[in-house]
Design a protein around this motif. Structure first.
Motif, PDB file in Angstrom:
ATOM      1  N   THR A  48      23.840  -8.858 -18.110  1.00 42.35           N
ATOM      2  CA  THR A  48      25.255  -9.116 -18.379  1.00 42.35           C
ATOM      3  C   THR A  48      25.496  -9.115 -19.886  1.00 42.35           C
ATOM      4  OG1 THR A  48      24.743 -11.478 -18.156  1.00 42.35           O
ATOM      5  CG2 THR A  48      25.815 -10.397 -16.290  1.00 42.35           C
ATOM      6  N   PRO A  49      26.646  -8.613 -20.330  1.00 44.47           N
ATOM      7  CA  PRO A  49      26.950  -8.607 -21.763  1.00 44.47           C
ATOM      8  C   PRO A  49      27.256 -10.012 -22.264  1.00 44.47           C
ATOM      9  CG  PRO A  49      28.837  -7.821 -20.517  1.00 44.47           C
ATOM     10  CD  PRO A  49      27.712  -7.975 -19.533  1.00 44.47           C
ATOM     11  N   GLU A  50      27.126 -10.178 -23.575  1.00 42.46           N
ATOM     12  CA  GLU A  50      27.318 -11.495 -24.174  1.00 42.46           C
ATOM     13  C   GLU A  50      28.717 -12.046 -23.929  1.00 42.46           C
ATOM     14  OE1 GLU A  50      26.520 -13.688 -28.499  1.00 42.46           O
ATOM     15  OE2 GLU A  50      26.262 -11.512 -28.285  1.00 42.46           O
ATOM     16  N   THR A  51      29.704 -11.194 -23.794  1.00 44.37           N
ATOM     17  CA  THR A  51      31.078 -11.662 -23.567  1.00 44.37           C
ATOM     18  C   THR A  51      31.235 -12.402 -22.243  1.00 44.37           C
ATOM     19  OG1 THR A  51      31.613  -9.476 -22.652  1.00 44.37           O
ATOM     20  CG2 THR A  51      32.136  -9.863 -24.980  1.00 44.37           C
ATOM     21  N   LEU A  52      30.322 -12.181 -21.306  1.00 46.11           N
ATOM     22  CA  LEU A  52      30.414 -12.836 -19.992  1.00 46.11           C
ATOM     23  C   LEU A  52      29.586 -14.121 -19.907  1.00 46.11           C
ATOM     24  CD1 LEU A  52      30.276  -9.801 -17.519  1.00 46.11           C
ATOM     25  CD2 LEU A  52      32.281 -11.077 -18.295  1.00 46.11           C
ATOM     26  N   TYR A  53      28.846 -14.459 -20.943  1.00 49.27           N
ATOM     27  CA  TYR A  53      27.981 -15.645 -20.885  1.00 49.27           C
ATOM     28  C   TYR A  53      28.743 -16.928 -20.502  1.00 49.27           C
ATOM     29  CZ  TYR A  53      24.138 -13.032 -23.104  1.00 49.27           C
ATOM     30  OH  TYR A  53      23.154 -12.137 -23.405  1.00 49.27           O
ATOM     31  N   PRO A  54      29.985 -17.136 -20.984  1.00 51.50           N
ATOM     32  CA  PRO A  54      30.658 -18.394 -20.639  1.00 51.50           C
ATOM     33  C   PRO A  54      31.148 -18.474 -19.195  1.00 51.50           C
ATOM     34  CG  PRO A  54      31.550 -17.421 -22.674  1.00 51.50           C
ATOM     35  CD  PRO A  54      30.738 -16.366 -21.986  1.00 51.50           C
ATOM     36  N   VAL A  55      31.101 -17.373 -18.445  1.00 55.75           N
ATOM     37  CA  VAL A  55      31.681 -17.344 -17.101  1.00 55.75           C
ATOM     38  C   VAL A  55      30.705 -17.941 -16.090  1.00 55.75           C
ATOM     39  CG1 VAL A  55      32.667 -15.897 -15.289  1.00 55.75           C
ATOM     40  CG2 VAL A  55      32.962 -15.264 -17.711  1.00 55.75           C
ATOM     41  N   PRO A  56      31.119 -19.001 -15.370  1.00 52.78           N
ATOM     42  CA  PRO A  56      30.222 -19.601 -14.367  1.00 52.78           C
ATOM     43  C   PRO A  56      29.766 -18.571 -13.342  1.00 52.78           C
ATOM     44  CG  PRO A  56      32.137 -20.993 -14.743  1.00 52.78           C
ATOM     45  CD  PRO A  56      32.414 -19.707 -15.466  1.00 52.78           C
ATOM     46  N   LEU A  57      28.572 -18.754 -12.851  1.00 47.71           N
ATOM     47  CA  LEU A  57      27.914 -17.906 -11.862  1.00 47.71           C
ATOM     48  C   LEU A  57      27.537 -16.543 -12.445  1.00 47.71           C
ATOM     49  CD1 LEU A  57      26.943 -17.985  -8.938  1.00 47.71           C
ATOM     50  CD2 LEU A  57      29.041 -16.844  -8.260  1.00 47.71           C
ATOM     51  N   ILE A  58      28.519 -15.835 -13.031  1.00 44.54           N
ATOM     52  CA  ILE A  58      28.231 -14.505 -13.569  1.00 44.54           C
ATOM     53  C   ILE A  58      27.377 -14.599 -14.817  1.00 44.54           C
ATOM     54  CG2 ILE A  58      29.276 -12.411 -14.528  1.00 44.54           C
ATOM     55  CD1 ILE A  58      31.755 -13.034 -12.850  1.00 44.54           C
ATOM     56  N   GLY A  59      27.751 -15.493 -15.736  1.00 46.78           N
ATOM     57  CA  GLY A  59      27.146 -15.714 -17.044  1.00 46.78           C
ATOM     58  C   GLY A  59      25.940 -14.894 -17.431  1.00 46.78           C
ATOM     59  N   VAL A  60      24.800 -15.209 -16.866  1.00 48.21           N
ATOM     60  CA  VAL A  60      23.598 -14.423 -17.123  1.00 48.21           C
ATOM     61  C   VAL A  60      23.017 -13.983 -15.781  1.00 48.21           C
ATOM     62  CG1 VAL A  60      23.036 -15.514 -19.327  1.00 48.21           C
ATOM     63  CG2 VAL A  60      22.148 -16.512 -17.228  1.00 48.21           C
ATOM     64  N   TRP A  61      22.574 -12.745 -15.745  1.00 43.32           N
ATOM     65  CA  TRP A  61      21.931 -12.213 -14.544  1.00 43.32           C
ATOM     66  C   TRP A  61      20.621 -11.586 -14.974  1.00 43.32           C
ATOM     67  CZ3 TRP A  61      22.712  -7.016 -11.774  1.00 43.32           C
ATOM     68  CH2 TRP A  61      22.009  -7.026 -10.561  1.00 43.32           C
ATOM     69  N   ASN A  62      19.523 -12.180 -14.508  1.00 47.33           N
ATOM     70  CA  ASN A  62      18.169 -11.767 -14.902  1.00 47.33           C
ATOM     71  C   ASN A  62      17.344 -11.509 -13.650  1.00 47.33           C
ATOM     72  OD1 ASN A  62      19.279 -14.216 -16.599  1.00 47.33           O
ATOM     73  ND2 ASN A  62      18.188 -12.914 -18.060  1.00 47.33           N
ATOM     74  N   PRO A  63      17.493 -10.331 -13.049  1.00 41.24           N
ATOM     75  CA  PRO A  63      16.779 -10.058 -11.797  1.00 41.24           C
ATOM     76  C   PRO A  63      15.267 -10.081 -11.931  1.00 41.24           C
ATOM     77  CG  PRO A  63      17.820  -8.065 -12.640  1.00 41.24           C
ATOM     78  CD  PRO A  63      18.344  -9.196 -13.460  1.00 41.24           C
ATOM     79  N   GLY A  64      14.740 -10.012 -13.153  1.00 43.72           N
ATOM     80  CA  GLY A  64      13.293 -10.016 -13.319  1.00 43.72           C
ATOM     81  C   GLY A  64      12.665 -11.393 -13.427  1.00 43.72           C
ATOM     82  N   LEU A  65      13.487 -12.463 -13.421  1.00 47.05           N
ATOM     83  CA  LEU A  65      12.924 -13.798 -13.639  1.00 47.05           C
ATOM     84  C   LEU A  65      11.922 -14.192 -12.557  1.00 47.05           C
ATOM     85  CD1 LEU A  65      12.800 -16.483 -15.166  1.00 47.05           C
ATOM     86  CD2 LEU A  65      14.722 -17.273 -13.752  1.00 47.05           C
ATOM     87  N   LEU A  66      12.245 -13.954 -11.308  1.00 49.83           N
ATOM     88  CA  LEU A  66      11.343 -14.383 -10.241  1.00 49.83           C
ATOM     89  C   LEU A  66       9.998 -13.676 -10.333  1.00 49.83           C
ATOM     90  CD1 LEU A  66      13.703 -14.751  -7.146  1.00 49.83           C
ATOM     91  CD2 LEU A  66      13.116 -16.407  -8.932  1.00 49.83           C
ATOM     92  N   ARG A  67      10.008 -12.428 -10.753  1.00 51.03           N
ATOM     93  CA  ARG A  67       8.740 -11.709 -10.954  1.00 51.03           C
ATOM     94  C   ARG A  67       7.917 -12.390 -12.046  1.00 51.03           C
ATOM     95  NH1 ARG A  67      10.815  -7.396 -12.167  1.00 51.03           N
ATOM     96  NH2 ARG A  67      10.519  -7.304 -14.425  1.00 51.03           N
ATOM     97  N   HIS A  68       8.574 -12.788 -13.128  1.00 49.57           N
ATOM     98  CA  HIS A  68       7.878 -13.497 -14.204  1.00 49.57           C
ATOM     99  C   HIS A  68       7.324 -14.835 -13.705  1.00 49.57           C
ATOM    100  CE1 HIS A  68       8.538 -11.082 -17.842  1.00 49.57           C
ATOM    101  NE2 HIS A  68       9.718 -10.759 -17.328  1.00 49.57           N
ATOM    102  N   LEU A  69       8.096 -15.540 -12.904  1.00 45.18           N
ATOM    103  CA  LEU A  69       7.629 -16.834 -12.401  1.00 45.18           C
ATOM    104  C   LEU A  69       6.426 -16.663 -11.486  1.00 45.18           C
ATOM    105  CD1 LEU A  69      11.011 -18.686 -11.664  1.00 45.18           C
ATOM    106  CD2 LEU A  69       9.396 -19.142 -13.525  1.00 45.18           C
ATOM    107  N   ARG A  70       6.458 -15.665 -10.634  1.00 44.59           N
ATOM    108  CA  ARG A  70       5.320 -15.440  -9.730  1.00 44.59           C
ATOM    109  C   ARG A  70       4.054 -15.147 -10.534  1.00 44.59           C
ATOM    110  NH1 ARG A  70       9.360 -12.862  -6.467  1.00 44.59           N
ATOM    111  NH2 ARG A  70       8.913 -10.842  -7.449  1.00 44.59           N
ATOM    112  N   ARG A  71       4.184 -14.356 -11.591  1.00 42.64           N
ATOM    113  CA  ARG A  71       3.014 -14.032 -12.407  1.00 42.64           C
ATOM    114  C   ARG A  71       2.473 -15.266 -13.115  1.00 42.64           C
ATOM    115  NH1 ARG A  71       5.250  -8.511 -15.357  1.00 42.64           N
ATOM    116  NH2 ARG A  71       5.008  -7.099 -13.557  1.00 42.64           N
ATOM    117  N   PHE A  72       3.374 -16.131 -13.584  1.00 40.82           N
ATOM    118  CA  PHE A  72       2.934 -17.319 -14.305  1.00 40.82           C
ATOM    119  C   PHE A  72       2.355 -18.360 -13.360  1.00 40.82           C
ATOM    120  CE2 PHE A  72       4.081 -21.465 -16.386  1.00 40.82           C
ATOM    121  CZ  PHE A  72       3.148 -21.387 -17.406  1.00 40.82           C
TER     122      PHE A  72
END
Length: 400
Positions: free
Chosen positions: A59-83
């Motif tokens: 998501t672009p920086e302009t959307l960061y303040p928007v609840p729910l949409i704010g940040v979208w990081n589909p790769g986070l769960l993959r990182h958590l599984r590896r860690f």
């Protein structure tokens, strides 16, 4: 114990805390940052000695303040599984990625702690969005191992959503008190010369530090200063340090009200702020919506009285009415003007006494206490594990 910390963006306020966690015996920590940048405050660089990963954000920086949409990081769960974490600290709860992390932890029976600076000021809000928030957050609170709390109003917030005192671990928001105190003292010894160098007058100088945004309520502050000018009260000047979307409008209002003793300075990095704290007489924070207000910590550590709106989240914990400052209603310009005039009439000795009181009150709001709260939270998880895991955190230092 392997600890995953999920945060938004690197900040100078949390770096010392994470550095201390990195040195905690028996703990392997990795911080996952979700935002790509914070252009306004310059908190975009990932240059730290602890283990940290910036997870790609779609998501672009302009959307960061928007609840729910704010940040979208589909790769986070993959990182958590590896860690493979044994525990999660999740800073924030309103973005889809944070909710994904909590659901992942619930599904895999991994304990997680909630961590946010929300306060109790808007708990009675009505409408569709607050109703959805209530359902979702109570679900995540019910499954959480607990919450890291930052103060009284924050604890009231977590209680409302279902985290009771038995799952609170006080980890106060903190700044480097010693650094602000020592640097501000140096600048204070050169107050007259520094004010002259910055084009500031002598007399009572009020200071605002922060973003120029609607919720900071700076138009009300300027109206209050104008009221003071029209009266026969003490002469006050005001320095506004910061930047943001409201800057042009505020400068127009300053010209319209003919406030020639209001001075606008641009954004200043944290390293430059002690100079302003050192030459000011008080911090004023008029926000209509302020989850905590770390500039209050900075100002108090620098030995300043504080003038705070009643909507500032740290007020119940850090303001001693008449002791180290005064409070006022955020949207009442006349009430704020009365507080400014009251402060302006204090003699130098009383202002110095109030500043000293600020310094004493803030002494317990430091990184040592923040670290101790996190340690207690992690110990609660370790003690709930089999005996082999209970001693993992036994050698933790109590201070950074």
């Amino acid at each position: 114990m392997r600890l995953a910390v999920i945060s938004l963006v690197p900040t100078p306020y949390r770096e010392p805390l994470y550095e201390s966690l990195r040195r905690m015996p028996g703990l392997a920590m990795r911080v996952f940052y979700l935002q790509a940048a914070d252009s306004l405050r310059g908190w975009s660089k990932l240059a730290c000695s602890y283990d940290a990963v910036r997870v790609p954000c779609l998501t672009p920086e302009t959307l960061y303040p928007v609840p729910l949409i704010g940040v979208w990081n589909p790769g986070l769960l993959r990182h958590l599984r590896r860690f493979g974490p044994d525990c999660l600290l999740i800073h924030g709860y309103s973005y889809w990625t944070q909710m994904q992390a909590m659901r992942w932890a619930i599904r895999h029976r991994i304990p997680y702690f909630l961590w946010a600076d929300s306060n109790a000021h808007k708990l009675q809000a009505t409408g569709a969005l607050p109703a959805v928030k209530k359902v979702c957050l109570r679900y995540f609170c019910r499954h959480a191992a607990g919450a890291l709390t930052i103060g009284s109003s924050n604890e009231a917030f977590w209680r409302y959503y279902g985290v009771g005192p038995e799952r609170w671990f006080r980890s106060p928001l903190a700044v480097d008190n010693d650094s602000f105190r020592s640097q501000a003292q140096v600048w204070r010894s050169e107050k007259a010369g520094q004010r002259q160098a910055l084009g500031l007058p002598s007399g009572r100088l009020l200071l605002y530090v922060g973003r120029f945004a609607p919720q900071k309520n700076l138009d009300t502050l300027l109206e209050a200063v104008a009221i003071c000018r029209r009266g026969a009260g003490p002469h006050l000047s005001l320095a506004l340090v910061g930047d943001g979307p409201e800057k042009a409008g505020l400068e127009r209002l300053i010209r319209r009200l003919r406030l020639d003793d209001v001075f606008v300075f641009g954004f200043q990095p944290q390293s430059e702020l002690p100079r302003f704290y050192g030459i000011a007489d008080a911090l004023v924070l008029p926000s209509s919506d302020e989850p905590w207000g770390l500039v209050v910590n900075e100002a108090m550590a620098s030995g300043l009285p504080v003038l705070l709106s009643k909507s500032v989240g740290c007020l119940p914990d850090l303001l001693e009415e008449g002791g180290n400052g005064f409070s006022f209603d955020a949207k009442d310009a006349a009430a704020l003007a009365a507080v400014l005039e009251r402060f302006g009439r204090l003699d130098d000795g009383e202002i110095e006494r109030m500043g000293s009181r600020s310094a004493r009150l803030i002494s317990d709001w430091d990184y040592a206490h923040s670290l101790a709260g996190i340690h207690q939270a992690l110990e609660s998880v370790a003690n709930a594990a089999p005996a082999a895991g209970r001693s993992r955190l036994s050698g933790v230092a109590s201070a950074p």
